[in-house]
Design a protein around this motif. Sequence first.
Motif: not given
Length: 121
Positions: A23-47
């Motif tokens: 689970v990504l818990v940052d508000r902004l998408w990480p620089r230079g990282l593809s969505k595939e490489a991140a292999a996220l199950d969830e992006w919870c930017k609200q926290v």
Amino acid sequence: MAGTHEVRVTRVYEPPSGDGARVLVDRLWPRGLSKEAAALDEWCKQVAPSNELRHWYGHAPERFDAFTARYLDELRDPERAAALDGLRALCRERDVTLLTATTTPDISHAAVLARLLTEAV
């Protein structure tokens, strides 16, 4: 009482390694990282902390305690509290790895969240 599922914190740039739910818990998408490489199950930017709090903190170790108090106060906001409840539910179901792009995850909002989730599961 904490549940049996583990909550970890790591940098989002690290490759997946038996992380459970990622689970990504940052508000902004990480620089230079593809969505595939991140292999996220969830992006919870609200926290994520507000931009104002994040800029004030600047990951200065001497401000971590004050940052933690201010951040916990921000998490009482209804939208953030609802997102936090969703993370708590996920932690009851499986291991969770909170992901952040910061270079100092041990003094980041993700570390505060991990401690909060571990205490509250």
